[in-house]
Design an enzyme around this catalytic site. Structure first.
Site, short mmCIF file in Angstrom:
data_model
loop_
_atom_site.label_atom_id
_atom_site.label_comp_id
_atom_site.label_asym_id
_atom_site.label_seq_id
_atom_site.Cartn_x
_atom_site.Cartn_y
_atom_site.Cartn_z
N SER A 24 3.41 -2.36 10.23
CA SER A 24 4.86 -2.38 10.45
C SER A 24 5.51 -3.70 10.03
O SER A 24 6.45 -4.16 10.69
CB SER A 24 5.19 -2.02 11.90
OG SER A 24 4.75 -0.71 12.19
N ASN B 241 0.87 -1.18 0.00
CA ASN B 241 0.00 0.00 0.00
C ASN B 241 0.90 1.23 0.00
O ASN B 241 1.52 1.54 1.01
CB ASN B 241 -0.88 -0.05 1.26
CG ASN B 241 -1.67 1.23 1.47
OD1 ASN B 241 -1.76 2.07 0.58
ND2 ASN B 241 -2.25 1.37 2.65
N HIS C 207 -9.42 1.19 4.91
CA HIS C 207 -8.10 1.27 5.55
C HIS C 207 -8.19 2.17 6.78
O HIS C 207 -8.98 3.12 6.81
CB HIS C 207 -7.08 1.82 4.55
CG HIS C 207 -5.69 1.81 5.11
ND1 HIS C 207 -5.21 2.81 5.91
CD2 HIS C 207 -4.71 0.88 5.03
CE1 HIS C 207 -3.97 2.51 6.28
NE2 HIS C 207 -3.65 1.34 5.76
N GLU D 164 -5.45 -5.16 10.26
CA GLU D 164 -4.40 -4.19 10.54
C GLU D 164 -4.71 -3.47 11.85
O GLU D 164 -5.50 -2.52 11.85
CB GLU D 164 -4.31 -3.17 9.41
CG GLU D 164 -3.97 -3.77 8.07
CD GLU D 164 -3.40 -2.73 7.12
OE1 GLU D 164 -2.30 -2.94 6.63
OE2 GLU D 164 -4.06 -1.71 6.89
N GLY E 19 2.42 1.99 10.81
CA GLY E 19 3.37 3.10 10.68
C GLY E 19 4.03 3.49 11.99
O GLY E 19 4.65 4.54 12.09
N GLU F 79 -6.52 4.55 7.84
CA GLU F 79 -6.40 6.00 7.61
C GLU F 79 -7.69 6.57 7.03
O GLU F 79 -8.06 7.72 7.31
CB GLU F 79 -5.18 6.28 6.72
CG GLU F 79 -3.90 6.09 7.50
CD GLU F 79 -2.77 5.44 6.73
OE1 GLU F 79 -2.75 5.52 5.48
OE2 GLU F 79 -1.88 4.85 7.38
N LYS G 278 0.12 4.30 -0.23
CA LYS G 278 -0.48 5.49 0.39
C LYS G 278 -0.23 6.72 -0.50
O LYS G 278 -0.23 6.59 -1.72
CB LYS G 278 0.03 5.65 1.82
CG LYS G 278 -0.12 4.36 2.63
CD LYS G 278 0.13 4.52 4.09
CE LYS G 278 -0.05 3.16 4.77
NZ LYS G 278 0.05 3.22 6.21
P1 PGA Z 1 2.90 0.13 7.61
O1 PGA Z 1 1.44 0.36 6.97
O2 PGA Z 1 3.45 -1.13 7.03
O3 PGA Z 1 3.69 1.36 7.21
O4 PGA Z 1 2.69 0.02 9.09
C1 PGA Z 1 0.58 -0.73 6.75
C2 PGA Z 1 -0.72 -0.23 6.14
O5 PGA Z 1 -1.20 0.83 6.55
O6 PGA Z 1 -1.30 -0.87 5.23
#
Ligand code: PGA
Length: 248
Positions: free
Chosen positions: A210, A10, A95, A164, A170, A97, A12
């Site tokens: 992560s 992803n 997601h 997730e 993140g 976010e 983003k």
């Molecule tokens: P990350 O993000 O691997 O940077 O923690 C995962 C995601 O949001 O899909």
């Protein structure tokens, strides 16, 4: 039932055009040698570049989100028909976010999931609890509620689930492989009720939060973890390639 892993990146809101093409080309090369399915979800403006880089090869290109209707007065949005038109494989929905930064609700996500399901594209429904939810013992209640509402109109054949935990995205904080397995097994049990046991056994449940080359193998080794959804580490070709290789 053995499920072929799916390693999804992803991106983003990252990368400019040239960087997107270069990374997609590197990932496409890795995908053609992989013992796993491989997908990327670039920013919508780079979908066609990434699809060009994927060519006829196995790399799947997905959207990150879609708007709430097939067309119309929705400034700033793209529709699932547009994703289908460029030949994207599907889209992420819900997601964390989208839920926590942009205020998307289970009901709004469910309406989008219905549109995507009707269009025939893939739905990757993202679910996960906040740290507060986990501390208060509400992890499964939250996740199941997200599944119940989000999947009302989604046939299993078009579905991938991504678990997730919000506190692991993140942050450098990963759920332990055991924590991931526990939630994945509970999601699969719920999927067996929602669809049926055989269908649930064939569905892929990805872990995200992560994931890095250093922790991918131990997470992927868990029986109900069928792949990973990778944010930060999917932006570096070498890291993402190492994660793809960790899948077998
Ligand atoms: P990350 O993000 O691997 O940077 O923690 C995962 C995601 O949001 O899909």
């Amino acid at each position: 039932m053995s499920r072929r892993p799916l390693i999804a990146g992803n991106w983003k809101m990252n990368l400019l055009g040239e960087g997107a093409s270069t990374l997609a080309t590197a990932v496409a090369a890795a995908a053609s040698k992989a013992n796993a399915d491989v997908a990327i979800a670039p920013p919508a403006i780079w979908l066609e570049r990434c699809l060009d880089a994927a060519g006829e090869g196995p790399l799947q290109v997905w959207g990150q989100n879609v708007g709430p209707a097939l067309s119309g007065a929705y400034t700033g949005e793209i529709s699932v028909e547009m994703l289908a038109d460029v030949k994207a494989a599907g889209t992420l929905l819900g997601h964390s976010e989208r839920r926590h930064v942009f205020g998307e609700t289970n009901e709004g996500i469910a309406a989008k999931a219905k549109l995507v399901a009707e269009s025939g594209l893939g739905v990757m429904l993202c679910v996960g609890e906040t740290l507060d939810d986990r501390k208060q013992g509400r992890t499964m209640d939250v996740v199941i509620e997200q599944l119940v509402t989000g999947l009302e109109a989604v046939p299993a054949a078009q579905l991938t689930v991504a678990y997730e935990p919000v506190w692991a995205i993140g942050t450098g904080e990963t759920a332990s492989p055991e924590q991931a397995q526990e939630v994945h097994a509970a999601i699969r049990a719920w999927l067996a009720e929602r669809y049926d046991r055989e269908t649930a056994a064939a569905l892929r449940i990805l872990y995200g939060g992560s994931v890095k080359p250093a922790n991918a193998a131990e997470i992927l080794a868990k029986p109900d973890v069928d792949g990973v959804l990778v944010g930060g580490a999917s932006l570096k070709a070498d890291d993402f390639r190492a994660i793809i290789e960790a899948a077998g």
